[in-house]
Design a protein around this motif. Structure first.
Motif, PDB file in Angstrom:
ATOM      1  N   GLY A  37       3.171 -14.105  12.231  1.00 47.10           N
ATOM      2  CA  GLY A  37       3.861 -14.921  11.241  1.00 47.10           C
ATOM      3  C   GLY A  37       3.259 -16.305  11.117  1.00 47.10           C
ATOM      4  N   GLN A  38       2.917 -16.925  12.244  1.00 49.54           N
ATOM      5  CA  GLN A  38       2.305 -18.252  12.205  1.00 49.54           C
ATOM      6  C   GLN A  38       0.936 -18.202  11.534  1.00 49.54           C
ATOM      7  N   VAL A  39       0.155 -17.187  11.872  1.00 47.21           N
ATOM      8  CA  VAL A  39      -1.167 -17.051  11.267  1.00 47.21           C
ATOM      9  C   VAL A  39      -1.027 -16.917   9.750  1.00 47.21           C
ATOM     10  N   ALA A  40      -0.070 -16.115   9.303  1.00 48.03           N
ATOM     11  CA  ALA A  40       0.156 -15.935   7.869  1.00 48.03           C
ATOM     12  C   ALA A  40       0.588 -17.245   7.216  1.00 48.03           C
ATOM     13  N   GLN A  41       1.457 -18.001   7.872  1.00 44.45           N
ATOM     14  CA  GLN A  41       1.900 -19.274   7.304  1.00 44.45           C
ATOM     15  C   GLN A  41       0.751 -20.265   7.180  1.00 44.45           C
ATOM     16  N   VAL A  42      -0.101 -20.324   8.187  1.00 45.57           N
ATOM     17  CA  VAL A  42      -1.238 -21.247   8.137  1.00 45.57           C
ATOM     18  C   VAL A  42      -2.190 -20.840   7.020  1.00 45.57           C
ATOM     19  N   ARG A  43      -2.421 -19.562   6.873  1.00 40.28           N
ATOM     20  CA  ARG A  43      -3.316 -19.093   5.801  1.00 40.28           C
ATOM     21  C   ARG A  43      -2.794 -19.471   4.420  1.00 40.28           C
ATOM     22  N   ALA A  44      -1.490 -19.605   4.292  1.00 47.70           N
ATOM     23  CA  ALA A  44      -0.884 -19.939   3.003  1.00 47.70           C
ATOM     24  C   ALA A  44      -0.925 -21.444   2.709  1.00 47.70           C
ATOM     25  N   ILE A  45      -1.303 -22.240   3.682  1.00 46.39           N
ATOM     26  CA  ILE A  45      -1.329 -23.701   3.514  1.00 46.39           C
ATOM     27  C   ILE A  45      -2.783 -24.154   3.397  1.00 46.39           C
ATOM     28  N   ALA A  46      -3.132 -24.731   2.266  1.00 46.52           N
ATOM     29  CA  ALA A  46      -4.498 -25.176   2.021  1.00 46.52           C
ATOM     30  C   ALA A  46      -4.944 -26.188   3.067  1.00 46.52           C
ATOM     31  N   ARG A  47      -6.233 -26.149   3.377  1.00 46.96           N
ATOM     32  CA  ARG A  47      -6.870 -27.077   4.322  1.00 46.96           C
ATOM     33  C   ARG A  47      -6.116 -27.162   5.639  1.00 46.96           C
ATOM     34  N   SER A  48      -5.857 -26.007   6.234  1.00 47.63           N
ATOM     35  CA  SER A  48      -5.172 -25.992   7.526  1.00 47.63           C
ATOM     36  C   SER A  48      -5.820 -24.972   8.440  1.00 47.63           C
ATOM     37  N   ILE A  49      -5.607 -25.172   9.731  1.00 48.28           N
ATOM     38  CA  ILE A  49      -6.145 -24.281  10.750  1.00 48.28           C
ATOM     39  C   ILE A  49      -5.165 -24.278  11.920  1.00 48.28           C
ATOM     40  N   LEU A  50      -5.183 -23.209  12.689  1.00 45.79           N
ATOM     41  CA  LEU A  50      -4.262 -23.033  13.808  1.00 45.79           C
ATOM     42  C   LEU A  50      -5.058 -22.899  15.085  1.00 45.79           C
ATOM     43  N   MET A  51      -4.613 -23.582  16.143  1.00 45.80           N
ATOM     44  CA  MET A  51      -5.245 -23.424  17.446  1.00 45.80           C
ATOM     45  C   MET A  51      -4.198 -23.441  18.544  1.00 45.80           C
TER      46      MET A  51
END
Length: 151
Positions: free
Chosen positions: A104-118
């Motif tokens: 779910g977090q990965v999907a949310q980050v993908r939906a937000i422009a210019r963002s990345i998750l670590m």
């Protein structure tokens, strides 16, 4: 290092960052790492209630945002930033931090422009590489083994 910034961050250089982390210890760690990477100004916040006002006042070049901040979680705050009237905030690169990346977090980050998750806690090298990926991509991204969803 050239021009005071770590050469591996990318073509764009970040002179400033706002770190919003629910844990004071984590905020301190991330701020220290950012300074070590050559960020000229690094500010720390521990809640999302004041972060939006801080963004307007400080106008940083990068937002480092923990997913688990309160009272708004990191994703809700990011959506508020993306809908801001100020153009500089709408396009602000966002590096999300999480203790474990869910699908779910990965999907949310993908939906937000210019963002990345670590994953946190970050190391200097992982922070540097995630920022570089964020800047090179210029689009929603997740990167590295640390951003794979966990079951």
């Amino acid at each position: 290092m050239r021009d005071g910034y770590d050469a591996d961050i990318g073509r764009e250089r970040f002179p400033s960052a706002l770190v919003v982390e629910s844990s004071v210890g984590q905020a301190r760690l991330v701020c220290d790492l950012m300074r070590g990477l050559g960020f000229a100004h690094v500010w720390a916040g521990t809640d999302s209630a004041t972060a939006f006002a801080d963004l307007h006042q400080l106008t940083p070049d990068l937002l480092v945002l923990a997913v688990d901040v309160e009272p708004l979680d990191g994703f809700a705050l990011a959506q508020t930033v993306r809908s801001a009237a100020q153009a500089g905030l709408r396009d602000l690169p966002i590096l999300f931090l999480t203790p474990n990346a869910t699908e779910g977090q990965v999907a949310q980050v993908r939906a937000i422009a210019r963002s990345i998750l670590m994953l946190k806690p970050p190391s200097r090298d992982s922070l540097r590489s995630h920022i570089a990926l964020l800047m090179r991509a210029g689009r929603p991204a997740t990167a590295g083994a640390g951003a794979r969803p966990r079951p």
